[in-house]
Structures are given as structure tokens and as C-alpha cells.
Design an enzyme around this catalytic site. Sequence first.
Site, short mmCIF file in Angstrom:
data_model
loop_
_atom_site.label_atom_id
_atom_site.label_comp_id
_atom_site.label_asym_id
_atom_site.label_seq_id
_atom_site.Cartn_x
_atom_site.Cartn_y
_atom_site.Cartn_z
N GLY A 236 0.84 -1.20 0.00
CA GLY A 236 0.00 0.00 0.00
C GLY A 236 0.87 1.24 0.00
O GLY A 236 0.77 2.09 -0.86
N PHE A 237 1.74 1.32 1.01
CA PHE A 237 2.69 2.44 1.13
C PHE A 237 1.97 3.78 1.24
O PHE A 237 2.58 4.82 1.01
CB PHE A 237 3.69 2.45 -0.03
CG PHE A 237 4.28 1.10 -0.32
CD1 PHE A 237 5.10 0.49 0.62
CD2 PHE A 237 3.99 0.42 -1.49
CE1 PHE A 237 5.64 -0.77 0.38
CE2 PHE A 237 4.52 -0.84 -1.73
CZ PHE A 237 5.35 -1.44 -0.79
N ILE A 593 11.36 -3.38 20.25
CA ILE A 593 11.23 -4.09 18.98
C ILE A 593 10.61 -5.45 19.28
O ILE A 593 11.21 -6.28 19.96
CB ILE A 593 12.60 -4.24 18.30
CG1 ILE A 593 13.19 -2.85 18.01
CG2 ILE A 593 12.49 -5.06 17.02
CD1 ILE A 593 12.31 -1.93 17.16
N GLN A 602 11.74 -5.02 7.73
CA GLN A 602 11.11 -3.71 7.53
C GLN A 602 12.17 -2.63 7.24
O GLN A 602 11.99 -1.79 6.35
CB GLN A 602 10.32 -3.36 8.80
CG GLN A 602 9.49 -2.12 8.76
CD GLN A 602 8.32 -2.21 7.82
OE1 GLN A 602 8.45 -1.90 6.63
NE2 GLN A 602 7.18 -2.63 8.30
N GLY A 669 6.81 3.04 16.33
CA GLY A 669 6.57 2.43 15.02
C GLY A 669 7.83 2.45 14.18
O GLY A 669 8.65 3.36 14.30
N GLU A 672 7.85 3.39 8.79
CA GLU A 672 8.29 4.47 7.91
C GLU A 672 9.68 4.99 8.23
O GLU A 672 10.37 5.52 7.35
CB GLU A 672 7.25 5.60 7.95
CG GLU A 672 6.00 5.16 7.22
CD GLU A 672 4.75 5.93 7.60
OE1 GLU A 672 3.94 6.16 6.73
OE2 GLU A 672 4.60 6.29 8.77
#
Length: 706
Positions: A236-237, A593, A602, A669, A672
Amino acid sequence: MTETPPAGYRRPDGPEKLTGTARYAGDTTAAGLDPADHAALVTAAVPHARIASLDIEAALAAPGVTAVLTAADLPPMALETPFPLGQPLLPMHGGLAARVRYEGQPLAIVLAATGEQARYAARLVRAEYDRTEQVRAFEGAEDAVPRVNITPPEEERGDLGAGLAAAHTTVRETYETADRHHNPIEPSATHARWEGDRLTLHDSVQSITGTRDALAAVFGVRPEDVRVICPFTGGGFGCKGFVWPHQVLAAAAARAVGRPVKLVLTRAQMFTACGHQPRTRQTVTLGADEEGRLTALEHRSVNASALDGDHGEETTPGSTWMYASPAIRVRRRVRHLTRAMPTPMRAPHEGPGMFALECAMDELAWATGLDPVELRLRNEPEADPMSGLPFSSRKLRECLRTGAERFGWAERANRAPEPRSWREGDELIGWGMAAATMETFPPGPTLARVGVDRGGRIMVEAATEEIGTGQPAMIATIVGEVLGVRPEEVRRLEWGDSDLPDTPITAGSTSTMGLGSAVHAAAVKLRGMLETGDRPGAGEELVAEASWRPDTTERAGYSTHTYGAVFAEVRVDEQLGTVRVARCTGVYAAGRIVNPLAARSQMTGGMAWGIGQALLEDSRFDERFGRFTSKNLAGYVVPVNADVPPPSALDVSFVDDHDPVASAIGAKGIGELGAVGVAPALVNAVYHATGVRVRRLPVSVPDLVG
Ligand code: MOS
């Protein structure tokens, strides 16, 4: 590769994906769902016009065609709730029934027995346009204050003029990032079926619940009457985060004809139908004293947006918290242009923004004669420089030091203290580095259910969609930890259906925080029930449901972000001007993590993504005609394996971190963060290799040999 992978739980959904049995939205016919009419969109070839006429006769007569729908054929639709719609206007509706406001705007929907027939017939629809208005290009367009903002478009602290006047060294440069497109492997696809007022949608989304709520509002039905199913999203990004017109139009077409409809966008349509990362132009001004301590920092930015949409690429927030400076000023603007609507793309905001700031910091390092790692260490703030708030956790120092050590950075000063001073054969070698940071967005309220049956089988339920980030493994790891079993034993994972407990959008690097904390809470509740003697009855399950949302009052008292440091080696062919990335080290601080194996994957994905941003990705936009010109993966180049160093040359690690303010499980998170910092590290390395300072992405051959 001989390298030992980090510990962690392998994706339980991996085998399905690898063997092709995982079902995506476009696979619904193969999955045995009722046969649907296949839809194709007729889209506008010009960006700005009045629709004089639409001739559908030839399309109607084409083989297999069952209907050609224009605006007049669609059911009533409302757009009272703009969010989470990707753009404020709906094509084939209201003002867009008779006008074109962007290239690629849907004008009609062709339905046929097969997708090929529908797409063929769509080409036979003839639109006549009155092109009365001018195309509005980036250059010369007016700067507007963005109306839709996550962070303030203007922030200021201290006296910038005084800071600059006091500076011993000043850097003031302008940087540009390119228009980029998300290009997930799986194009957007929607399969819509109505039964009375109930809608079932198989869709490729980053938000099952957001899609449900948006479609319910558009069609005036209750959210519980809309069911959205999406176990897997093939990338999706960001382009599947919001709800786009094609999803609404597929559902509208199904309602209009009273039959299920399936719409799969073409790769070319993906360039105008669901957003892009808009080009930015940013000017960074840095003033520093004789020791390299900042006296002033200013970051101004402008990005392209659509005529009717207000996507502000929020490039400047990172500059408000990264470095200590007595004076900081940021300012963002947008330009409303004749183009399709932009949208967030991994990593939005800090991805383009930190390119400008971190290149400027590198320029300041060379101008002051300071090592760029040392320059950043000297400017570490004790508290958030703009807000004055304490950091909930900030381990940038550790990232910088560990990264420098792992990469062997200190060697640069001995080997090649000057730009263009290190050569092997035809290649110029350069090392560059940059810091990285990303906003830690608070996730929305998240629900999850955890249960156990008499046989000890553990199940977890949550609506969420798996977009490739490894959520099932993350969930199983956390639940296993609380219940004292290995993640492999958490076997029944149910997700991908809006009838399951509500979860928010899978975006903004928030899912591990939100969903992770919710399944944690449900598992803790279940453990409590088991400890007090509750047991499932025969054929029953003992189930605990819990919700989690961040404590907004606590969050408001802290500056909460993720951090990283990226080091890279590039080799530039002096004759050809080609840049090859030889190796890359990234050290990150992002809270706890949960699954080191998935986390490494990721971050290496983020490195590949950053290589694309720095060296390849450039969606060419023809300003004369208001069109994106390269609408396939031949004309828009993304990194392939040959562009990315082998796994053994991608060194990813995390410093110990735990942030209880960010989430109940201490995680922030990482989705990104890995895509931030890579581009400036590479461009700074290109400068070290060649002595050429590139300030416009992507780096091109003419930059280096022209
Ligand atoms: Mo991401 S750009 O928030 O899907």
C-alpha cells in the site's frame, strides 16, 4: 547468504503468500465468489475542461458489454464525511459530473463479461471537451497556506534574525524532491456486492474500518450494513490508506445494475487514481557558531497539490525537534495545480523533509570542518527545542555512535578527508551519513479479542489487514508472551474482516503500538480470567476483549518520536555517472522491537525504498498538458535487486529502547522510519565521492558527468 538472521518469529502467513494461496481482492472470482460484472473506468485524458459530450454507443455495442454507466446512472451519493476520503470531490457526481478537474478523473464505467472486454470497450467511449481553462504549472503558481494540517504550517521560536546575525558560518540552500508514485505490486481492486441495503466489499485497503465507514456515509446506510473483507493487501505504502473514488464507483455501479461488480485498476490508472507523493521545494537556512552549535535554523517548504485538494507534504516538523537552536522557524505552503490528488507515501513528511535538513547539515559540516557525526552530537537538544517538552525517549546519540562504530566511520578522516579523494579504478568512492526521525502518531482506538478453548488452542481476532508488515507474527508474539507460550502456538489468528473487532488504519507506523497494545490488553485480561479459575466449557471458548488507545493527556506532555542514523558507501563510475550503493548501516531507536526478524526486514525494505528516492524514482509530469507521462514500471523506475546491496551489506540494528508513553508495550513504530535518512546519506556520500553537491532528487547521470 551465510549471515544468521536475527531471532524472531517467522510470518505465519508466509507459506500462503509464497505458494499463491493467499487471496487478494482481485482474486475473488478465483476464490469462488459469485460471478461479477467486470468493470473498467473511462478516464479523462485532459486535466481541466468542461465535458461537452460523452459518446457511449460504440462501447455499448462492443463484445461482452453489459452496461455503460455515466453520472446520470449512478445512485444518490453523499460526501458529508470527507475523511477518510482521499480527495474532497467525487467524480461522476455533483460538480464533477460535467467538469474535469484532473487527468485520470473517471467519466464513465463500462461493465462487461470479462475484464479484457470491459477495458477494450472503455477505450471506445468518446469524450468531447471544451478546454476553456489554463493548465496551472508548479512554476509561477501561488503559494497557499495549507488548510488541512497535522502539524502547524508555521512555527517559530526565538529570534531568527538575531541567530543568523550571530552565526559564524551560514548555509542556505534549496533542495527538491521528485513526484513519486507508490506502485504496490497489487493494483487497487474492489469487488462490490449489494443485498438490499447491505454491501459486501472485497477490497485492497489499509483500513477496513475506514472504508466501511466512508462507504456507509456515501450510500446513506449504517456502518454495520457494510462489510469490508481484506486479509491481504499486496502493498500500500499510503495509496490504499484513504478511500478513493474508484472504490465508491465500483460499489455505485453494483448498486446501479443490481449485480456484483469487480473493478481492478490498470497500472496506468494507479498513477492518477489513488495519490502520489508530490514534488517539494525546500529551503533550509542554518547558522552556526565557531564550535558548530546552531544559532538559527529555518526550514521553508512548498509542495504540489491538486486544484481541489489540500495535501500538504509536512516536511518541516522534523526540523522543530531534531536540533538545539535558540531560533527555529518553519513554514509550509502548497500550490494548487491541475493534477490528481497527492496523498501520504512512505515515509511521508520526514521522508522528503529530512532529505533537505540532513543535506544542509552535511553542507554545514563541510563548511565548518566538523565531522558530520560530531556536528549532530553537538546539537543534541535536552528537550524539544520548539515545544520545550521533555522527550519520552530519544536515543539519537546512541544511534549515531553505534552506527559510526559499526560502519567504521572514523576511517573516513584518514582515508579520504576531502571530497573526490578516494578512487579505485574507474570508481570514485564516498561515504555519507544522515540522521533519521519520524513522527510517532498516536494510533486510533483499537479493539482485539483473545480466547482459548478447552484444548488450549489460542485464538486472536481483530479486523486489521495485513499489508506486508508482519502483523500476524507481531500479534502472535505478544499474545504468546503474555500467556507463556511460543508464538507458534497461537494458531488461530483471524483478521481481515470488518465484522471482527474494530482496528484503525494501518498507516503512519502505528499498528504495532495500537494493535500490539490492544492484543496485549486482551491477553492480560484472559490470563487474569484463567488465574481466577475461569475455564472454557466443553465446545466453548473463554474469550477476553479489550481496547486500547493512547492516553492523550500523557502524550501531550511529551515530545515522542523515533530516531535513527544511516551510513552509506557509494561507488560512482566517473565516466558513466552511475551511482552504485555498496553498503548501508542503519541503527534505529524506536521503542521496544517486538519481532527482530520482521523488524530487520522492515528496515532493509526502507533502505531499498530510500535508494529509490535518492537514485531512481521520478514520476515525470508534463506541465504543459497537466499529465503524468510515465505510467508504467518501464517509465517509472523502482529499485530492483540489482540496485540494492546484498543482505550481507545491509547492516540493521536497534538500540535498546522502551517508550511507555508511546504505547502500553513500549513500542513505537518502524514502518516508515527506515525510509527516512537513506536518501540524504546517499546524496552526502555522492558529494564525498565526487565533490558534486546534488540538491534535487533523484540524482541523475547529468548531475555527475554533465
Ligand atoms: Mo503510510 S504513507 O502512513 O501508509
